[in-house]
Design a protein around this motif. Structure first.
Motif, mmCIF file in Angstrom:
data_model
loop_
_atom_site.group_PDB
_atom_site.id
_atom_site.type_symbol
_atom_site.label_atom_id
_atom_site.label_comp_id
_atom_site.label_asym_id
_atom_site.label_seq_id
_atom_site.Cartn_x
_atom_site.Cartn_y
_atom_site.Cartn_z
ATOM 1 N N ALA A 247 0.840 -1.195 0.000
ATOM 2 C CA ALA A 247 0.000 0.000 0.000
ATOM 3 C C ALA A 247 0.877 1.246 0.000
ATOM 4 O O ALA A 247 1.334 1.701 1.045
ATOM 5 C CB ALA A 247 -0.928 0.003 1.214
ATOM 6 N N THR A 248 1.128 1.763 -1.200
ATOM 7 C CA THR A 248 1.900 2.991 -1.346
ATOM 8 C C THR A 248 0.953 4.127 -1.711
ATOM 9 O O THR A 248 0.086 3.967 -2.573
ATOM 10 C CB THR A 248 2.971 2.839 -2.445
ATOM 11 O OG1 THR A 248 3.855 1.782 -2.082
ATOM 12 C CG2 THR A 248 3.775 4.111 -2.607
ATOM 13 N N ILE A 249 1.131 5.257 -1.076
ATOM 14 C CA ILE A 249 0.249 6.411 -1.289
ATOM 15 C C ILE A 249 0.925 7.412 -2.214
ATOM 16 O O ILE A 249 2.122 7.658 -2.106
ATOM 17 C CB ILE A 249 -0.091 7.087 0.054
ATOM 18 C CG1 ILE A 249 -0.712 6.061 1.020
ATOM 19 C CG2 ILE A 249 -1.031 8.266 -0.142
ATOM 20 C CD1 ILE A 249 -1.957 5.392 0.523
ATOM 21 N N TRP A 250 0.160 7.989 -3.133
ATOM 22 C CA TRP A 250 0.695 9.028 -4.002
ATOM 23 C C TRP A 250 0.085 10.381 -3.668
ATOM 24 O O TRP A 250 -0.990 10.475 -3.074
ATOM 25 C CB TRP A 250 0.454 8.702 -5.479
ATOM 26 C CG TRP A 250 -0.928 8.262 -5.839
ATOM 27 C CD1 TRP A 250 -1.353 6.982 -6.049
ATOM 28 C CD2 TRP A 250 -2.099 9.088 -6.043
ATOM 29 N NE1 TRP A 250 -2.702 6.956 -6.373
ATOM 30 C CE2 TRP A 250 -3.180 8.233 -6.383
ATOM 31 C CE3 TRP A 250 -2.329 10.466 -5.980
ATOM 32 C CZ2 TRP A 250 -4.469 8.711 -6.655
ATOM 33 C CZ3 TRP A 250 -3.617 10.959 -6.244
ATOM 34 C CH2 TRP A 250 -4.668 10.074 -6.575
ATOM 35 N N LEU A 251 0.790 11.424 -4.051
ATOM 36 C CA LEU A 251 0.269 12.786 -3.979
ATOM 37 C C LEU A 251 0.236 13.351 -5.390
ATOM 38 O O LEU A 251 1.101 13.031 -6.222
ATOM 39 C CB LEU A 251 1.148 13.683 -3.113
ATOM 40 C CG LEU A 251 1.343 13.302 -1.647
ATOM 41 C CD1 LEU A 251 2.175 14.377 -0.941
ATOM 42 C CD2 LEU A 251 0.017 13.122 -0.938
#
Length: 322
Positions: A247-251
């Motif tokens: 679970a990697t979050i992007w902006l």
């Protein structure tokens, strides 16, 4: 028919000329970047690093405005209703395309109400625990949670936040019952975690870097598929025994729908130049995030695919908010 074609062509030429004129005069006043989260979290950190350099590039002040609340919907709705002239922008995280899956009502369409400028960064989260928690690794943490259902609390930056969702995903995949405690910002959540008010949190890398090296918090695992260079001794969830966890979050930087393509492209180009400088790359690395840029079109496609991906996660984890 010929008259109609002439009218259509004239309208198209007028739109192009207006767009070009707007691009030449843009920006004509200070630019505001709305961060729909509280100060101190990694979204805010990235916004402020970018804002300083973007101000120099645009020749106008760039003001960062924190508008947290309602799982980022308050600040996001403000930008959705702003004039599409490039002077009000928005930095969102992956939660932007997740809100429709977890809230009964969202006051805007996360896809149609905005035009993407560019993806900015990727970042994992870190499972942090207060040192008083006896579990020293993920498997011990899971065993503790199963032995004491709902006794272990995990803090987040709010209902519907990435921290909340990753915690829900973890609980679903490990078949544990953790008690979610929402705060108004990740900084407030981290403060109570250090104080021992809550036992754990799936926190951004900046919060981990501020507390793990000095021993105030323990880092059990990162949520990405690969270890991160800022915390090289911390295993991934998969290495720690939670198979398939990634679970990697992007902006991303967005503008209101209807913003002229000439302005969007100008911003995309300026941001790319800023983010690719060694100085900015180092600042982002120190903040615990990895620069990851895109074209507006690629970001638009990513938002659609991520909305589908996280919709399945939310359904499987059973997360639902009013």
């Amino acid at each position: 028919m010929k008259k109609l074609l002439n009218t259509v062509c004239a309208a198209a030429l007028l739109a192009l000329s207006l767009g070009a004129a707007q691009a030449q005069t843009y920006p004509s006043k200070p630019v505001k970047i709305v961060v729909p989260f509280g100060p101190g979290g990694f979204t805010d950190v990235v916004a402020r690093i970018l804002g300083v350099k973007l101000s120099e590039s645009l020749g106008q002040p760039v003001v960062i405005e924190n508008r947290p609340g309602a799982g980022s919907m308050i600040g996001t709705d403000q930008v959705a209703k702003s004039a599409p002239d490039g002077h009000t922008l928005l930095i969102v995280s992956s939660t932007h395309v997740i809100s429709p899956w977890i809230y009964k009502s969202v006051p805007y369409d996360p896809i149609k109400a905005f035009v993407p400028v560019t993806k900015l960064v990727d970042s994992p989260y870190v499972l942090l625990t207060n040192p008083k928690v006896p579990a020293k690794n993920v498997q011990e943490f899971i065993a503790l949670a199963k032995a004491q259902p709902d006794a272990i609390h995990y803090a987040s930056s709010g209902n519907g936040s990435a921290q909340h969702l990753i915690g829900g995903l973890f609980a679903s995949m490990t078949k544990t019952q953790l008690k979610h405690v929402p705060y108004r910002s990740s900084n407030l959540a981290a403060t109570d975690l250090v104080a021992g008010v809550v036992e754990s949190s799936f926190a951004g890398v900046p919060n981990a870097l501020a507390q793990v090296p000095n021993g105030r918090l323990n880092a059990l695992a990162v949520t990405s598929a690969k270890r991160i260079p800022q915390l090289p001794n911390v295993p991934t969830m998969q290495e720690a025994g939670v198979a398939g966890f990634d679970a990697t979050i992007w902006l991303a930087l967005l503008a209101p729908a209807g913003t002229p393509a000439s302005i969007v492209n100008r911003l995309n180009s300026d941001v790319a130049k800023i983010m690719n400088t060694p100085e900015t790359q180092k600042a982002m690395f120190d903040a615990g995030v990895e620069v990851s840029l895109s074209t507006p079109a690629a970001m638009s496609q990513l938002m659609v695919s991520e909305m589908d991906k996280w919709g399945k996660v939310v359904k499987e984890a059973g997360i639902k908010l009013e």
